[in-house]
Motif scaffolding. Structure first.
Motif, PDB file in Angstrom:
ATOM      1  N   ALA A   1       0.823  -1.209   0.000  1.00  0.00           N
ATOM      2  CA  ALA A   1       0.000   0.000   0.000  1.00  0.00           C
ATOM      3  C   ALA A   1       0.860   1.263   0.000  1.00  0.00           C
ATOM      4  CB  ALA A   1      -0.937   0.017   1.204  1.00  0.00           C
ATOM      5  N   MET A   2       2.112   1.109   0.409  1.00  0.00           N
ATOM      6  CA  MET A   2       3.034   2.247   0.393  1.00  0.00           C
ATOM      7  C   MET A   2       4.045   2.119  -0.739  1.00  0.00           C
ATOM      8  SD  MET A   2       3.450   4.988   2.274  1.00  0.00           S
ATOM      9  CE  MET A   2       4.606   6.364   2.261  1.00  0.00           C
ATOM     10  N   GLY A   3       4.343   0.885  -1.110  1.00  0.00           N
ATOM     11  CA  GLY A   3       5.390   0.691  -2.111  1.00  0.00           C
ATOM     12  C   GLY A   3       4.974  -0.233  -3.239  1.00  0.00           C
ATOM     13  N   ALA A   4       5.257  -1.517  -3.091  1.00  0.00           N
ATOM     14  CA  ALA A   4       4.955  -2.478  -4.158  1.00  0.00           C
ATOM     15  C   ALA A   4       4.944  -3.877  -3.561  1.00  0.00           C
ATOM     16  CB  ALA A   4       5.994  -2.384  -5.271  1.00  0.00           C
ATOM     17  N   THR A   5       4.366  -4.814  -4.299  1.00  0.00           N
ATOM     18  CA  THR A   5       4.261  -6.189  -3.803  1.00  0.00           C
ATOM     19  C   THR A   5       5.621  -6.814  -3.486  1.00  0.00           C
ATOM     20  OG1 THR A   5       2.214  -6.451  -5.061  1.00  0.00           O
ATOM     21  CG2 THR A   5       3.274  -8.453  -4.270  1.00  0.00           C
ATOM     22  N   PRO A   6       6.685  -6.585  -4.280  1.00  0.00           N
ATOM     23  CA  PRO A   6       7.999  -7.131  -3.891  1.00  0.00           C
ATOM     24  C   PRO A   6       8.459  -6.626  -2.528  1.00  0.00           C
ATOM     25  CG  PRO A   6       8.032  -6.492  -6.191  1.00  0.00           C
ATOM     26  CD  PRO A   6       6.733  -6.001  -5.644  1.00  0.00           C
ATOM     27  N   ASN A   7       8.172  -5.349  -2.205  1.00  0.00           N
ATOM     28  CA  ASN A   7       8.493  -4.838  -0.873  1.00  0.00           C
ATOM     29  C   ASN A   7       7.747  -5.626   0.190  1.00  0.00           C
ATOM     30  OD1 ASN A   7       8.778  -2.553  -2.842  1.00  0.00           O
ATOM     31  ND2 ASN A   7       9.673  -1.565  -1.064  1.00  0.00           N
ATOM     32  N   ALA A   8       6.461  -5.880  -0.077  1.00  0.00           N
ATOM     33  CA  ALA A   8       5.631  -6.610   0.871  1.00  0.00           C
ATOM     34  C   ALA A   8       6.181  -8.003   1.128  1.00  0.00           C
ATOM     35  CB  ALA A   8       4.198  -6.684   0.337  1.00  0.00           C
ATOM     36  N   LEU A   9       6.534  -8.703   0.061  1.00  0.00           N
ATOM     37  CA  LEU A   9       7.050 -10.065   0.209  1.00  0.00           C
ATOM     38  C   LEU A   9       8.403 -10.077   0.919  1.00  0.00           C
ATOM     39  CD1 LEU A   9       6.091 -11.499  -3.296  1.00  0.00           C
ATOM     40  CD2 LEU A   9       4.947 -11.879  -1.110  1.00  0.00           C
ATOM     41  N   ALA A  10       9.250  -9.092   0.616  1.00  0.00           N
ATOM     42  CA  ALA A  10      10.557  -9.009   1.280  1.00  0.00           C
ATOM     43  C   ALA A  10      10.388  -8.765   2.770  1.00  0.00           C
ATOM     44  CB  ALA A  10      11.392  -7.897   0.649  1.00  0.00           C
ATOM     45  N   SER A  11       9.458  -7.880   3.130  1.00  0.00           N
ATOM     46  CA  SER A  11       9.224  -7.573   4.546  1.00  0.00           C
ATOM     47  C   SER A  11       8.646  -8.772   5.273  1.00  0.00           C
ATOM     48  CB  SER A  11       8.278  -6.370   4.672  1.00  0.00           C
ATOM     49  OG  SER A  11       8.853  -5.221   4.110  1.00  0.00           O
TER      50      SER A  11
END
Length: 410
Positions: free
Chosen positions: A353-363
């Motif tokens: 919601a702030m960045g991108a799905t790859p960011n979400a998966l990495a986090s």
């Protein structure tokens, strides 16, 4: 001196800037950590050089961006090919809840941006560029919808959208992990999860058996690549007709909306007939289209036009960070079950919601590694909602907001 660049030369420069950006990203670990795309890096280098030329009065570029729309529509059609309702049904209520939560936040992001823009006497559409278009939508949506916003009177909207999306990529990677850690530690979720495992009534749906297509592009078949490319062209062609019909309603919609719908129809008809589509190859072509499209868009940014908007932009984006963090902790966590999976999904939600799905998966990966406890529910739900479900609804909602503003209703 005016340097005119025709459409083929523009593609060539875009490819070169992507390659330069790719080289830099591979050398700089910080860019890799926050998932900054190579076209952004390369495109910004060119945009900065262009800015120097304009400000010094020595040279300026005039781009023929005709082919940029081809690559944009082609990329967004590949999102439509991932919209399998069969896969969505596997996730059941979890997918529906997360999508509903995402749509509400999408509206909040726009309202906040519009409110601050108006407070600074800026075009309210500028506020949308620092809202869901760039944050929930990401760089690709920012680059696609920015020109639509500018065409409706918001000068500098594209540059604001891309700058906001880049900021979101960085902050999405920084903040999302600590959100999950806060929830897990404060509420003792690891202990609760272990207690639930011992209880007969504590069993939840096992998402580990559910299936999402593998996006590994390492092995590409030539025949399937040809089929994938033909399907993309077919979706783009049918989509152009759909877009014409939509625009006859009098509403302003970006050209890619029709292509997304056309590709989604093709995908689900194939599912019904149990026909396997070359998803891996379609995704690979889409990745190429996206890289060229982004590089061409970002290298043409007119950075010199947004200096006066720096303060309101900072206020909007800092507010977005805080609002999204509170929303993730209070709303996402509570509405998705108030357990360990919910905490991991809260981190994933903030990431996309702030960045991108790859960011979400990495986090989320960092969180489950830290606590040495998997969360198959989160890793099934977040990619579906952040990867394509929200993209299917975003264009309609954002353009709806824009039309309400233009009509004076909002």
């Amino acid at each position: 001196m005016i340097i005119k660049v025709d459409m083929l030369q523009a593609v060539g420069i875009g490819v070169i800037m992507f390659l330069i950006g790719d080289f830099i990203v591979k050398k700089v670990k910080l860019l890799q950590k926050y998932c900054i795309p190579a076209p952004i890096v390369g495109g910004l280098i060119f945009a900065l050089i262009h800015t120097i030329g304009v400000k010094t009065g020595t040279f300026t570029f005039q781009f023929d961006q005709t082919l940029k729309n081809f690559f944009m529509i082609g990329f967004f059609s590949t999102i439509g090919f991932t919209a399998s309702f069969k896969i969505i049904k596997q996730g059941g209520i979890a997918i529906v809840i997360m999508l509903f939560i995402s749509v509400i936040m999408l509206v909040i992001q726009n309202i906040w941006g519009i409110t601050i823009a108006r407070a600074f006497k800026l075009n309210p559409l500028i506020g949308m560029c620092a809202g869901s278009i760039s944050l929930m939508g990401g760089v690709g949506t920012a680059a696609a919808l920015g020109p639509v916003i500018e065409a409706n009177g918001a000068s500098g909207g594209l540059t604001i959208a891309v700058a906001s999306a880049t900021f979101g990529l960085v902050m999405g990677g920084i903040v999302s992990g600590p959100i999950a850690k806060y929830l897990i530690d404060k509420k003792g979720l690891i202990k609760k999860a272990k207690e639930e495992e011992k209880s007969e009534n504590g069993k939840e749906k096992d998402f580990s058996e559910h299936h999402i297509e593998n996006d590994n592009h390492d092995t590409i078949k030539t025949n399937d690549l040809s089929k994938g490319f033909i399907l993309i062209m077919l979706a783009m062609s049918i989509g152009s007709v759909i877009s014409i019909l939509i625009n006859k309603t009098g509403l302003v919609f970006p050209a890619y909306v029709g292509a997304i719908f056309a590709a989604a129809i093709i995908r689900n008809l194939a599912d019904l007939r149990k026909i396997s589509l070359p998803q891996k190859e379609i995704s690979a072509v889409g990745s190429v289209f996206l890289n060229i499209f982004l590089a061409m868009t970002i290298m043409s940014l007119e950075i010199w036009k947004i200096a006066r908007m720096a303060l309101p932009l900072i206020i909007i984006l800092l507010g977005q960070m805080i609002l999204l963090a509170l929303y993730s902790i209070i709303v996402v966590y509570n509405f998705t079950g108030r357990n360990y999976d919910s905490a991991v999904m809260s981190a994933g939600f903030y990431g996309y919601a702030m960045g991108a799905t790859p960011n979400a998966l990495a986090s989320m990966t960092a969180v489950v590694d830290k606590y040495n406890r998997p969360s198959p529910k989160a890793f099934f739900t977040i990619p579906i909602v952040g990867g394509f479900a929200i993209d299917l609804t975003m264009g309609i909602i954002v353009i709806g907001h824009m039309n309400l503003i233009l009509s004076g209703s909002l």
